[in-house]
Design a protein around this motif. Sequence first.
Motif, PDB file in Angstrom:
ATOM      1  N   ALA A  69     -26.302 -15.319 -13.745  1.00 31.43           N
ATOM      2  CA  ALA A  69     -25.610 -14.707 -12.612  1.00 31.43           C
ATOM      3  C   ALA A  69     -24.151 -15.169 -12.533  1.00 31.43           C
ATOM      4  O   ALA A  69     -23.247 -14.362 -12.289  1.00 31.43           O
ATOM      5  CB  ALA A  69     -26.342 -15.034 -11.314  1.00 31.43           C
ATOM      6  N   THR A  70     -23.927 -16.456 -12.755  1.00 31.75           N
ATOM      7  CA  THR A  70     -22.555 -16.968 -12.762  1.00 31.75           C
ATOM      8  C   THR A  70     -21.753 -16.342 -13.887  1.00 31.75           C
ATOM      9  O   THR A  70     -20.579 -15.969 -13.707  1.00 31.75           O
ATOM     10  CB  THR A  70     -22.554 -18.503 -12.908  1.00 31.75           C
ATOM     11  N   ALA A 120     -24.894 -27.220 -14.399  1.00 36.25           N
ATOM     12  CA  ALA A 120     -23.847 -28.011 -13.756  1.00 36.25           C
ATOM     13  C   ALA A 120     -22.461 -27.567 -14.207  1.00 36.25           C
ATOM     14  O   ALA A 120     -21.521 -27.523 -13.400  1.00 36.25           O
ATOM     15  CB  ALA A 120     -24.053 -29.494 -14.052  1.00 36.25           C
ATOM     16  N   GLU A 121     -22.323 -27.230 -15.475  1.00 37.86           N
ATOM     17  CA  GLU A 121     -21.039 -26.758 -15.974  1.00 37.86           C
ATOM     18  C   GLU A 121     -20.628 -25.458 -15.291  1.00 37.86           C
ATOM     19  O   GLU A 121     -19.462 -25.288 -14.913  1.00 37.86           O
ATOM     20  CB  GLU A 121     -21.125 -26.535 -17.490  1.00 37.86           C
ATOM     21  N   ARG A 122     -21.574 -24.557 -15.114  1.00 39.14           N
ATOM     22  CA  ARG A 122     -21.271 -23.285 -14.454  1.00 39.14           C
ATOM     23  C   ARG A 122     -20.935 -23.506 -12.969  1.00 39.14           C
ATOM     24  O   ARG A 122     -20.029 -22.866 -12.431  1.00 39.14           O
ATOM     25  CB  ARG A 122     -22.461 -22.326 -14.584  1.00 39.14           C
ATOM     26  N   VAL A 162     -21.277 -12.018  -3.678  1.00 47.21           N
ATOM     27  CA  VAL A 162     -22.529 -11.643  -4.347  1.00 47.21           C
ATOM     28  C   VAL A 162     -23.156 -12.864  -5.010  1.00 47.21           C
ATOM     29  O   VAL A 162     -24.367 -13.100  -4.916  1.00 47.21           O
ATOM     30  CB  VAL A 162     -22.282 -10.540  -5.391  1.00 47.21           C
ATOM     31  N   LEU A 163     -22.323 -13.648  -5.683  1.00 46.71           N
ATOM     32  CA  LEU A 163     -22.829 -14.843  -6.361  1.00 46.71           C
ATOM     33  C   LEU A 163     -23.412 -15.832  -5.367  1.00 46.71           C
ATOM     34  O   LEU A 163     -24.482 -16.422  -5.602  1.00 46.71           O
ATOM     35  CB  LEU A 163     -21.701 -15.482  -7.170  1.00 46.71           C
ATOM     36  N   LEU A 164     -22.753 -16.021  -4.244  1.00 49.71           N
ATOM     37  CA  LEU A 164     -23.281 -16.918  -3.214  1.00 49.71           C
ATOM     38  C   LEU A 164     -24.605 -16.403  -2.649  1.00 49.71           C
ATOM     39  O   LEU A 164     -25.531 -17.180  -2.403  1.00 49.71           O
ATOM     40  CB  LEU A 164     -22.262 -17.099  -2.093  1.00 49.71           C
ATOM     41  N   ASP A 165     -24.701 -15.101  -2.459  1.00 50.83           N
ATOM     42  CA  ASP A 165     -25.970 -14.529  -2.003  1.00 50.83           C
ATOM     43  C   ASP A 165     -27.088 -14.837  -2.998  1.00 50.83           C
ATOM     44  O   ASP A 165     -28.207 -15.175  -2.611  1.00 50.83           O
ATOM     45  CB  ASP A 165     -25.844 -13.016  -1.824  1.00 50.83           C
TER      46      ASP A 165
END
Length: 202
Positions: A69-70, A120-122, A162-165
């Motif tokens: 997703a990220t 963690a990197e993302r 969107v990513l936070l959702d």
Amino acid sequence: MEQQLDRRFPGREPRGSHHGAELLQSWDAVSAHWAAACRTPDELPAGTQDLSVDGEWSFAQTLRHLVMATDTWLRGCIFGEEHPYHPIGVPNHEYALDGYDKSVFSESNPDFARVLQVRAERQQQVRDFLLVQDAQSLQAARRHPWDAEHSAMLSVGAALRVLLDEEYEHLCYAVWDLKSLAVRGEGQRRQGQPADENPGPE
């Protein structure tokens, strides 16, 4: 329901904000919630991170999906990278049905330490990006990553929302599944049975 989830996960409410500082606040909050969730498997029987509840993604698969997703919303949509995906990612179930090449996700069984490292990197990439955003940069237009005609547009801020959702939605289910697995494991221990080691589907 929304207010209940906001109380359960402090920092969730600003995820829909149009201000960079508040999006960063919400990102830091969800990252802290995930960090706590990632410690839970250490307190449960070995392999818990690979177990499925009701045929859904395992905890490890959920983290791998969030890597994907990220890569979709930050690296692909916002950064415009031609090949944004890390090979450990897990796409949603419609990805191949919609004609996308699933072979890019070539690492089908990475160990959990590698999953945590890439994840963690993302997370850090998103945080680094949010640190330098302002109102103008959040309004910049990008092509929607799932529009086959490449005509639909959205703002950088919308992509981040969107990513936070995605982060908060999957967190809710992951925490619930871990609690279910903990209860299942406790019941098996009381009955003198070995813990279920059946992993969920890829």
